[in-house]
Design an enzyme around this catalytic site. Sequence first.
Site, mmCIF file in Angstrom:
data_model
loop_
_atom_site.group_PDB
_atom_site.id
_atom_site.type_symbol
_atom_site.label_atom_id
_atom_site.label_comp_id
_atom_site.label_asym_id
_atom_site.label_seq_id
_atom_site.Cartn_x
_atom_site.Cartn_y
_atom_site.Cartn_z
ATOM 1 N N HIS A 18 0.836 -1.205 0.000
ATOM 2 C CA HIS A 18 0.000 0.000 0.000
ATOM 3 C C HIS A 18 0.871 1.254 0.000
ATOM 4 O O HIS A 18 0.626 2.199 -0.757
ATOM 5 C CB HIS A 18 -0.925 0.020 1.229
ATOM 6 C CG HIS A 18 -1.923 -1.078 1.262
ATOM 7 N ND1 HIS A 18 -2.138 -1.841 2.391
ATOM 8 C CD2 HIS A 18 -2.778 -1.548 0.322
ATOM 9 C CE1 HIS A 18 -3.089 -2.719 2.148
ATOM 10 N NE2 HIS A 18 -3.492 -2.566 0.888
ATOM 11 N N LYS A 42 -18.529 -5.280 9.182
ATOM 12 C CA LYS A 42 -17.323 -6.108 9.201
ATOM 13 C C LYS A 42 -16.571 -5.918 10.510
ATOM 14 O O LYS A 42 -16.491 -4.818 11.041
ATOM 15 C CB LYS A 42 -16.395 -5.719 8.055
ATOM 16 C CG LYS A 42 -16.803 -6.225 6.717
ATOM 17 C CD LYS A 42 -15.724 -5.911 5.704
ATOM 18 C CE LYS A 42 -15.967 -6.573 4.386
ATOM 19 N NZ LYS A 42 -14.892 -6.267 3.428
ATOM 20 N N ARG A 91 -2.280 -6.537 -7.957
ATOM 21 C CA ARG A 91 -1.210 -7.521 -7.798
ATOM 22 C C ARG A 91 -1.230 -8.561 -8.902
ATOM 23 O O ARG A 91 -0.206 -9.137 -9.233
ATOM 24 C CB ARG A 91 -1.339 -8.228 -6.444
ATOM 25 C CG ARG A 91 -1.110 -7.320 -5.253
ATOM 26 C CD ARG A 91 -1.477 -8.030 -3.982
ATOM 27 N NE ARG A 91 -2.927 -8.287 -4.014
ATOM 28 C CZ ARG A 91 -3.584 -9.016 -3.139
ATOM 29 N NH1 ARG A 91 -2.947 -9.603 -2.154
ATOM 30 N NH2 ARG A 91 -4.887 -9.185 -3.235
ATOM 31 N N SER A 129 -3.120 -8.106 2.907
ATOM 32 C CA SER A 129 -3.525 -7.860 4.291
ATOM 33 C C SER A 129 -4.024 -9.131 4.959
ATOM 34 O O SER A 129 -3.749 -9.370 6.136
ATOM 35 C CB SER A 129 -4.605 -6.772 4.346
ATOM 36 O OG SER A 129 -4.074 -5.533 3.958
#
Length: 150
Positions: A18, A42, A91, A129
């Site tokens: 990031h 969440k 990615r 992450s």
Amino acid sequence: MSRIAVFPGSFDPFTKGHEDIVRRSLNLFDKVIIAIGNNSQKNRYFDIDFMVPKIENCFLDTKKVEVKVFTGLTADFAKECNANFLIRGLRNTTDFEYENSISQANKYLWKDLETVFMITSPHLAYISSSLIRDIHKYNGDVSGFLPYQL
């Protein structure tokens, strides 16, 4: 007119990948807002109040980066910030498929919003992450993945 970009995400946690995307985007934009989405549905692994100062400390060397927390639609938040650009890191092709759909929805919500895809630097492309959360959960060393100390 300033070129303002929003880099949205949960950043749970904010990784070296990031950080790399933000630093490289500073060559393209006058200001980058790291926007931590707060989804009450969440459960975060790392609390937002813990993460905000960690991220801010990564960018003490520039005034071109801000860290903000938001709820709601990313397109609405970008509009509130007078940002016409969203930054998304990719990615792999799986990321592209997911991010492409989101970028089209954001464009539908606000026609002046452009999404800029940046390819993750190869030496950081394996970092996610969720990988870091799993390693940390079982007391593994995650220091090599993060631009700050936990």
